[in-house]
Design a protein around this motif. Structure first.
Motif: not given
Length: 277
Positions: A132-135, A178-184
């Motif tokens: 996900l971070i790579a994308a 900062a990587a554009g991935v939403t985590v919660f």
């Protein structure tokens, strides 16, 4: 403009055969997402996958897997890759609890509880979050619990496991934002699922008023679409208030109060109209 274009997502959902996991599958499929459904019960997964395909015209892939193994994350990633699928989002929902005094619990069941509730989310997050971070897109939701916010006598291991999931996920939020991935982390309270049946008693939710799986999912997806989603969200205003109260009250008082709340004798007395002790 919504932050997440659900029609471009392929979402892997664990614990998808019933309850909150199945509600996530329905809600995401209705929004146009393809889904990968993971749980142990293949028959249920296949029925749900067929239903979602017919209702929404999306791709629904069932994968029957035990998430309590030491290689669950890598095994699941390998299975997804063999199917030629690319995961863009993950919802770690699988979990179960046990009820009773810790010293009376079956050690093997406690070990399995830790494997599914703690090691499972860690393994699956490690297996899929790098992609996900790579994308630079997608989302990861780890399902915690209201039990994460306070000591949980008679469910000591479950409460501690969910406290781990909450802390772990909030740390991932800080590392990944900062990587554009939403985590919660998503923390439901008492919800109308098979949780009590698996635990073996309704005392596990202490007679609390139940929310529906659909309400829990709506809370999560609303939070997901916020402009700047925070590291965690609690389902239900009453639950959010309860989580805040335990931060201002002495821990000794909170632990004692939770021991009283989870007392089966208290529930029986209330049900029989004998009054609270």
């Amino acid at each position: 403009m919504p932050r997440i274009d659900f029609a471009t997502q392929t979402v892997l959902i664990t614990g998808a055969s019933s309850g909150i996991g199945a509600a996530f599958a329905h809600a995401l499929a209705a929004r146009g997402s393809d889904v990968i459904l993971v749980a142990r019960r293949r028959d249920r997964l296949e029925r749900l996958a067929a239903e979602l395909r017919q209702m929404h015209g999306i791709s629904a892939t069932p994968i029957a897997q035990d998430l309590g193994t030491s290689t669950a994350g890598e095994d699941l990633r390998s299975e997804v890759e063999r199917a030629g699928l690319r995961v863009t989002a993950v919802i770690n929902n699988a979990g179960f609890g046990s009820f009773g005094h810790f010293v009376d619990e079956d050690p093997e069941r406690l070990a399995q509880e830790l494997a599914v509730d703690v090691t499972g989310p860690v393994q699956l997050s490690r297996a899929f979050l790098p992609g996900l971070i790579a994308a630079g897109s997608g989302f990861l939701i780890n399902v915690a619990s209201m039990s994460a916010y306070a000591p949980t006598p008679r469910m000591a291991v479950y409460g501690a496991a969910k406290a781990f999931v909450l802390s772990f996920t909030e740390s991932l939020w800080a590392e990944s934002r900062a990587a554009g991935v939403t985590v919660f982390a998503l923390s439901p309270g008492a919800t109308s699922t098979e949780f009590n049946a698996v635990v073996g008693t309704d005392d596990a939710t202490a007679g609390a008023r139940m929310r529906t799986p659909e309400q829990v999912v709506d809370t999560a997806l609303t939070h997901l679409q916020r402009r700047r989603p925070g590291p965690s969200v609690i389902d239900g205003a009453g639950n959010a208030l309860g989580a805040w109260l335990v931060t201002v009250l002495p821990r000794r008082l909170v632990a004692g109060a939770m021991y009283w709340v989870t007392d089966p004798a208290r529930r029986r007395a209330a049900t029989e109209g004998a009054g609270m002790p």
